[in-house]
Structure formats: C-alpha cells, structure tokens
Design a protein around this motif. Structure first.
Motif, PDB file in Angstrom:
ATOM      1  N   VAL A  37     -15.577  -0.786  -2.770  1.00 62.03           N
ATOM      2  CA  VAL A  37     -14.416  -0.470  -1.943  1.00 62.03           C
ATOM      3  C   VAL A  37     -13.363  -1.543  -2.176  1.00 62.03           C
ATOM      4  O   VAL A  37     -13.644  -2.734  -2.064  1.00 62.03           O
ATOM      5  N   LEU A  38     -12.150  -1.107  -2.517  1.00 62.43           N
ATOM      6  CA  LEU A  38     -11.037  -2.020  -2.746  1.00 62.43           C
ATOM      7  C   LEU A  38      -9.882  -1.646  -1.829  1.00 62.43           C
ATOM      8  O   LEU A  38      -9.647  -0.469  -1.573  1.00 62.43           O
ATOM      9  N   ALA A  39      -9.178  -2.635  -1.339  1.00 62.47           N
ATOM     10  CA  ALA A  39      -7.966  -2.416  -0.550  1.00 62.47           C
ATOM     11  C   ALA A  39      -6.913  -3.396  -1.030  1.00 62.47           C
ATOM     12  O   ALA A  39      -7.236  -4.512  -1.441  1.00 62.47           O
ATOM     13  N   THR A  40      -5.658  -2.976  -1.013  1.00 57.90           N
ATOM     14  CA  THR A  40      -4.572  -3.852  -1.452  1.00 57.90           C
ATOM     15  C   THR A  40      -3.663  -4.175  -0.271  1.00 57.90           C
ATOM     16  O   THR A  40      -3.552  -3.404   0.677  1.00 57.90           O
ATOM     17  N   GLU A  41      -3.023  -5.336  -0.357  1.00 62.20           N
ATOM     18  CA  GLU A  41      -2.089  -5.763   0.675  1.00 62.20           C
ATOM     19  C   GLU A  41      -0.880  -6.371   0.001  1.00 62.20           C
ATOM     20  O   GLU A  41      -0.996  -7.366  -0.716  1.00 62.20           O
ATOM     21  N   ASN A  42       0.268  -5.768   0.214  1.00 65.59           N
ATOM     22  CA  ASN A  42       1.508  -6.261  -0.375  1.00 65.59           C
ATOM     23  C   ASN A  42       2.256  -7.074   0.673  1.00 65.59           C
ATOM     24  O   ASN A  42       2.632  -6.541   1.720  1.00 65.59           O
ATOM     25  N   PRO A  43       2.458  -8.380   0.443  1.00 64.86           N
ATOM     26  CA  PRO A  43       3.109  -9.207   1.463  1.00 64.86           C
ATOM     27  C   PRO A  43       4.593  -8.933   1.626  1.00 64.86           C
ATOM     28  O   PRO A  43       5.234  -9.475   2.528  1.00 64.86           O
ATOM     29  N   ILE A  44       5.167  -8.103   0.754  1.00 64.99           N
ATOM     30  CA  ILE A  44       6.597  -7.794   0.806  1.00 64.99           C
ATOM     31  C   ILE A  44       6.807  -6.473   1.547  1.00 64.99           C
ATOM     32  O   ILE A  44       6.059  -5.514   1.359  1.00 64.99           O
ATOM     33  N   GLU A  45       7.820  -6.424   2.388  1.00 65.79           N
ATOM     34  CA  GLU A  45       8.182  -5.215   3.136  1.00 65.79           C
ATOM     35  C   GLU A  45       7.001  -4.718   3.956  1.00 65.79           C
ATOM     36  O   GLU A  45       6.483  -3.626   3.740  1.00 65.79           O
ATOM     37  N   THR A  46       6.582  -5.536   4.912  1.00 65.22           N
ATOM     38  CA  THR A  46       5.443  -5.162   5.750  1.00 65.22           C
ATOM     39  C   THR A  46       5.847  -4.354   6.970  1.00 65.22           C
ATOM     40  O   THR A  46       4.980  -3.936   7.733  1.00 65.22           O
ATOM     41  N   ASP A  47       7.153  -4.122   7.179  1.00 71.83           N
ATOM     42  CA  ASP A  47       7.584  -3.317   8.320  1.00 71.83           C
ATOM     43  C   ASP A  47       7.034  -1.903   8.199  1.00 71.83           C
ATOM     44  O   ASP A  47       7.103  -1.261   7.143  1.00 71.83           O
ATOM     45  N   GLY A  48       6.477  -1.414   9.296  1.00 70.82           N
ATOM     46  CA  GLY A  48       5.942  -0.057   9.306  1.00 70.82           C
ATOM     47  C   GLY A  48       4.558   0.070   8.732  1.00 70.82           C
ATOM     48  O   GLY A  48       4.060   1.184   8.560  1.00 70.82           O
ATOM     49  N   THR A  49       3.915  -1.050   8.428  1.00 70.68           N
ATOM     50  CA  THR A  49       2.556  -0.994   7.895  1.00 70.68           C
ATOM     51  C   THR A  49       1.547  -1.079   9.033  1.00 70.68           C
ATOM     52  O   THR A  49       1.898  -1.304  10.187  1.00 70.68           O
ATOM     53  N   TYR A  50       0.296  -0.886   8.696  1.00 72.09           N
ATOM     54  CA  TYR A  50      -0.772  -0.836   9.688  1.00 72.09           C
ATOM     55  C   TYR A  50      -1.809  -1.914   9.378  1.00 72.09           C
ATOM     56  O   TYR A  50      -2.792  -1.654   8.685  1.00 72.09           O
ATOM     57  N   PRO A  51      -1.585  -3.132   9.847  1.00 71.64           N
ATOM     58  CA  PRO A  51      -2.544  -4.211   9.536  1.00 71.64           C
ATOM     59  C   PRO A  51      -3.901  -3.929  10.160  1.00 71.64           C
ATOM     60  O   PRO A  51      -4.004  -3.402  11.276  1.00 71.64           O
ATOM     61  N   LEU A  52      -4.956  -4.263   9.423  1.00 71.30           N
ATOM     62  CA  LEU A  52      -6.311  -4.084   9.940  1.00 71.30           C
ATOM     63  C   LEU A  52      -6.602  -5.109  11.028  1.00 71.30           C
ATOM     64  O   LEU A  52      -6.201  -6.269  10.910  1.00 71.30           O
ATOM     65  N   PRO A  53      -7.294  -4.712  12.090  1.00 66.79           N
ATOM     66  CA  PRO A  53      -7.729  -5.693  13.097  1.00 66.79           C
ATOM     67  C   PRO A  53      -8.654  -6.728  12.459  1.00 66.79           C
ATOM     68  O   PRO A  53      -9.299  -6.475  11.437  1.00 66.79           O
ATOM     69  N   GLU A  54      -8.728  -7.896  13.103  1.00 70.22           N
ATOM     70  CA  GLU A  54      -9.500  -8.997  12.534  1.00 70.22           C
ATOM     71  C   GLU A  54     -10.964  -8.633  12.319  1.00 70.22           C
ATOM     72  O   GLU A  54     -11.568  -9.006  11.310  1.00 70.22           O
ATOM     73  N   ALA A  55     -11.550  -7.894  13.262  1.00 62.76           N
ATOM     74  CA  ALA A  55     -12.966  -7.532  13.135  1.00 62.76           C
ATOM     75  C   ALA A  55     -13.200  -6.626  11.933  1.00 62.76           C
ATOM     76  O   ALA A  55     -14.274  -6.654  11.328  1.00 62.76           O
ATOM     77  N   GLN A  56     -12.203  -5.819  11.571  1.00 61.34           N
ATOM     78  CA  GLN A  56     -12.355  -4.952  10.405  1.00 61.34           C
ATOM     79  C   GLN A  56     -12.110  -5.730   9.114  1.00 61.34           C
ATOM     80  O   GLN A  56     -12.779  -5.493   8.103  1.00 61.34           O
ATOM     81  N   LEU A  57     -11.170  -6.673   9.146  1.00 62.59           N
ATOM     82  CA  LEU A  57     -10.971  -7.529   7.968  1.00 62.59           C
ATOM     83  C   LEU A  57     -12.245  -8.283   7.620  1.00 62.59           C
ATOM     84  O   LEU A  57     -12.534  -8.543   6.454  1.00 62.59           O
ATOM     85  N   ASP A  58     -12.999  -8.634   8.649  1.00 57.94           N
ATOM     86  CA  ASP A  58     -14.221  -9.412   8.455  1.00 57.94           C
ATOM     87  C   ASP A  58     -15.246  -8.655   7.620  1.00 57.94           C
ATOM     88  O   ASP A  58     -16.163  -9.262   7.057  1.00 57.94           O
ATOM     89  N   ARG A  59     -15.115  -7.357   7.532  1.00 59.07           N
ATOM     90  CA  ARG A  59     -16.078  -6.570   6.745  1.00 59.07           C
ATOM     91  C   ARG A  59     -15.829  -6.675   5.246  1.00 59.07           C
ATOM     92  O   ARG A  59     -16.702  -6.332   4.451  1.00 59.07           O
ATOM     93  N   PHE A  60     -14.655  -7.146   4.856  1.00 55.35           N
ATOM     94  CA  PHE A  60     -14.374  -7.314   3.433  1.00 55.35           C
ATOM     95  C   PHE A  60     -14.986  -8.618   2.957  1.00 55.35           C
ATOM     96  O   PHE A  60     -14.790  -9.671   3.563  1.00 55.35           O
ATOM     97  N   MET A  61     -15.705  -8.559   1.859  1.00 58.30           N
ATOM     98  CA  MET A  61     -16.392  -9.745   1.353  1.00 58.30           C
ATOM     99  C   MET A  61     -15.400 -10.797   0.865  1.00 58.30           C
ATOM    100  O   MET A  61     -15.524 -11.981   1.184  1.00 58.30           O
ATOM    101  N   LEU A  62     -14.412 -10.366   0.082  1.00 60.80           N
ATOM    102  CA  LEU A  62     -13.483 -11.296  -0.562  1.00 60.80           C
ATOM    103  C   LEU A  62     -12.043 -10.837  -0.384  1.00 60.80           C
ATOM    104  O   LEU A  62     -11.773  -9.639  -0.313  1.00 60.80           O
TER     105      LEU A  62
END
Length: 211
Positions: A37-62
């Motif tokens: 499972v891969l997910a990408t995060e673009n630090p540019i133009e973050t308005d209107g995006t849906y950041p993952l809650p901290e507990a869900q981020l914790d499920r990503f290994m790296l």
C-alpha cells in the motif's frame, strides 16, 4: 492514494492495510499475497485536502521524503518520458519475493538492538527522558510502540539487502527518520517556533547515537 482523496477513499485504503481485503458493496475480496500500500502527500497546495488523522498515519510503516531529482537524474527522467518506450522485464517472481520475506524474518536481532529502537521511540514522547525536557512543549504526541516494531522490521530488511544475517544498531538509526517523522505530532507552539518533526528526529539521534 493521496491526501487529496476524500474520507471514504481513505477508509478503503485503511481496510486494505488492516484487513487485507477490499469491499465493494456487500462483497469483500481478499487481496493477493504479497501486496503493498502506497500513499502520496504533496506539501504544495494543501488547501481542500483531507489529512489523515494521527492514529491512521501511525499505520504506515515508513514516510519517505522525495526531494527534487539531481540534474543527471532529471536528464534520465526526461529521456525515459520523451524517448522510445522502455521494455519492462520481470526481475523477481512472487514465489521468490515470498521466500525473501521469509528470509528477512530470520535475520537475527540482538536484544540490545531492540532496546535501542525502543529507546528512540520512547525518547520522542514528551517529558519521558531527562535531558530532553526542552522538547516537551513542542511535541503533542510522540511515536507509538508501532514505531519500535517497525524500526526493527525495517532494519532487518536493510540488513538482509546488505547481505547480513544480523542487524547492527546503525541499521536502526539509518531507517529511524523514515519510521518516526510521520509519527511525531507537534504542538501549535512548536509549529509556530519553526520546529519540524525531521529536526526532532535528528535531535533524538544526536542524543542517542547508535551504540
């Protein structure tokens, strides 16, 4: 998946990560083994995006930070995109990959190495370690026990790729930023002061160098 995906899509991703299945309507389908499972995060133009809650981020290994390519790398990228189509070839079978995954689990981890990984995660939690009290106001939440587990697992894979059947402490410290940077949640005061999760990780590694 990206952080621009709405909550429903993010929930489907988390189902794949945790349950190893996907659900369409009332029907659930097991994912093949292995899968990634891969997910990408673009630090540019973050308005209107849906950041993952901290507990869900914790499920990503790296969390791997990808910077601009070097000049020579960019030239290769342009050549590959604008040049003739590249012929792909299989370099490993599914059976070979499963065998390598099994070999990784057999890589020896000394108790001292496990303790070192736990030390880095424990030290990231505000107010837990003497000498790092000044970091406490900047950190809302430190790394969870998943971080300790993932540092050991990732260090095992790193040792295996380097041809070793045992993990060294530098394997842990080398992989630690990728494991920790998305698990350290900063306070508003820390963000306002210009503190970053990456700088916090580097402080931890400087305070607890690989034995």
């Amino acid at each position: 998946m990206t952080h621009r995906a709405p909550a429903k899509v993010q929930s489907a991703l988390l189902e794949a990560m945790q349950e190893r299945q996907v659900t369409i309507g009332k029907d659930s389908h097991a994912l093949p083994d292995p899968f990634v499972v891969l997910a990408t995060e673009n630090p540019i133009e973050t308005d209107g995006t849906y950041p993952l809650p901290e507990a869900q981020l914790d499920r990503f290994m790296l969390k791997v930070v990808v910077d601009y390519p070097s000049f020579s790398e960019e030239v290769v990228i342009v050549e590959r995109i604008t040049g003739p189509a590249i012929e792909l070839r299989q370099v490993v079978t599914v059976e070979q990959l499963r065998a390598m995954q099994q070999k990784v689990t057999e890589v020896y981890v000394d108790p001292a190495v496990r303790k070192y990984a736990a030390t880095l995660a424990f030290a990231s939690r505000p107010g837990k370690v003497k000498g790092l009290e000044d970091m406490a106001p900047n950190i809302a939440f430190g790394a969870s026990p998943r971080a300790s587990i993932n540092m050991v697992s990732a260090a095992r894979a790193l040792a295996f790729m380097r041809g070793r059947q045992y993990v060294l402490p530098p394997d842990v410290s080398e992989i630690a930023p990728e494991v920790l940077r998305h698990r350290i949640v900063l306070t508003s005061e820390g963000i306002a002061a210009g503190v970053t999760a990456q700088a916090t990780v580097q402080r931890l590694l400087a305070s607890f160098p690989a034995p």
